[in-house]
Write a protein that holds these residues in place. Structure first.
Motif, short mmCIF file in Angstrom:
data_model
loop_
_atom_site.label_atom_id
_atom_site.label_comp_id
_atom_site.label_asym_id
_atom_site.label_seq_id
_atom_site.Cartn_x
_atom_site.Cartn_y
_atom_site.Cartn_z
N UNK A 137 -16.28 23.48 -16.03
CA UNK A 137 -16.92 23.62 -14.72
C UNK A 137 -17.83 22.44 -14.39
N UNK A 138 -18.17 21.66 -15.36
CA UNK A 138 -19.02 20.50 -15.15
C UNK A 138 -18.27 19.19 -15.00
N UNK A 139 -16.96 19.28 -14.90
CA UNK A 139 -16.12 18.08 -14.82
C UNK A 139 -15.44 17.94 -13.46
N UNK A 140 -15.38 16.71 -12.99
CA UNK A 140 -14.49 16.39 -11.89
C UNK A 140 -13.06 16.40 -12.41
N UNK A 141 -12.16 16.94 -11.60
CA UNK A 141 -10.76 17.06 -12.00
C UNK A 141 -9.87 16.33 -11.00
N UNK A 142 -8.74 15.86 -11.46
CA UNK A 142 -7.87 15.12 -10.55
C UNK A 142 -6.40 15.28 -10.85
N UNK A 143 -5.60 14.94 -9.86
CA UNK A 143 -4.15 14.85 -9.99
C UNK A 143 -3.72 13.43 -9.68
N UNK A 144 -2.82 12.94 -10.48
CA UNK A 144 -2.20 11.63 -10.29
C UNK A 144 -0.69 11.80 -10.38
N UNK A 145 0.03 10.78 -9.95
CA UNK A 145 1.49 10.84 -10.08
C UNK A 145 2.05 9.45 -10.32
N UNK A 146 3.21 9.45 -10.92
CA UNK A 146 3.90 8.19 -11.17
C UNK A 146 5.37 8.35 -10.86
N UNK A 147 5.82 7.61 -9.88
CA UNK A 147 7.23 7.62 -9.49
C UNK A 147 7.99 6.58 -10.31
N UNK A 148 9.29 6.72 -10.44
CA UNK A 148 10.07 5.76 -11.21
C UNK A 148 9.87 4.33 -10.71
N UNK A 149 9.55 3.43 -11.61
CA UNK A 149 9.39 2.03 -11.26
C UNK A 149 8.09 1.69 -10.56
N UNK A 150 7.20 2.67 -10.46
CA UNK A 150 5.92 2.44 -9.79
C UNK A 150 4.75 2.74 -10.72
N UNK A 151 3.60 2.24 -10.35
CA UNK A 151 2.40 2.50 -11.14
C UNK A 151 1.86 3.90 -10.83
N UNK A 152 1.09 4.43 -11.76
CA UNK A 152 0.45 5.72 -11.54
C UNK A 152 -0.52 5.60 -10.37
N UNK A 153 -0.52 6.60 -9.50
CA UNK A 153 -1.40 6.56 -8.33
C UNK A 153 -2.18 7.85 -8.19
N UNK A 154 -3.32 7.73 -7.56
CA UNK A 154 -4.19 8.86 -7.30
C UNK A 154 -3.57 9.77 -6.25
N UNK A 155 -3.67 11.08 -6.47
CA UNK A 155 -3.21 12.06 -5.50
C UNK A 155 -4.39 12.81 -4.88
N UNK A 156 -5.23 13.38 -5.75
CA UNK A 156 -6.31 14.22 -5.24
C UNK A 156 -7.33 14.44 -6.35
N UNK A 157 -8.55 14.80 -5.94
CA UNK A 157 -9.58 15.15 -6.91
C UNK A 157 -10.46 16.25 -6.33
N UNK A 158 -11.12 16.95 -7.24
CA UNK A 158 -12.06 18.01 -6.84
C UNK A 158 -13.28 17.90 -7.74
N UNK A 159 -14.44 17.88 -7.12
CA UNK A 159 -15.67 17.70 -7.86
C UNK A 159 -16.22 19.04 -8.33
#
Length: 122
Positions: free
Chosen positions: A35-57
């Motif tokens: 409960x004290x951590x910020x959480x996030x989602x990232x994604x990585x498509x084929x041939x691409x770098x990992x990218x930020x999707x969303x976060x919740x504080x």
């Protein structure tokens, strides 16, 4: 040891919906609490770098990448130590391996899941 386990990935049609989950465990000895951590989602498509999707504080405020804003919703259940990503109206550009992440330290996430594949295709 903190573990993050994603689930809910799979094949979804364009315009459909899919909900990803990320179950967290092992915080007791880590020095962090879910409960004290910020959480996030990232994604990585084929041939691409990992990218930020969303976060919740820790106060529930959310941020989204422009590419998913208005279509994806991030949420958290601190009682269940679980993070969610609801994907509505996905398109083929959303095809990727999706990763959850937890706990920011010096602007970098400390813990990462192994990822779950999401494929958007008709």
């Amino acid at each position: 040891e903190v573990q993050l386990v994603e689930s809910g990935g799979g094949l979804v049609q364009p315009g459909g919906s899919l909900k990803l989950s990320c179950a967290a465990s092992g915080f007791i000895s880590s020095g962090y609490i879910f409960s004290g951590c910020t959480l996030g989602w990232f994604r990585q498509a084929p041939g691409k770098e990992r990218e930020f999707v969303s976060s919740i504080s820790i106060d529930g405020s959310t941020t989204y990448a422009d590419s998913v804003k208005g279509r994806f919703t991030i949420s958290r259940d601190n009682a269940q130590n679980t993070l969610y990503l609801e994907m509505n109206s996905p398109n083929t550009d959303d095809t990727a391996v999706y990763y959850c992440a937890a706990c920011l330290r010096r602007n970098a996430y400390v813990y990462w899941g192994q990822g779950t594949q999401v494929t958007v295709s008709s």
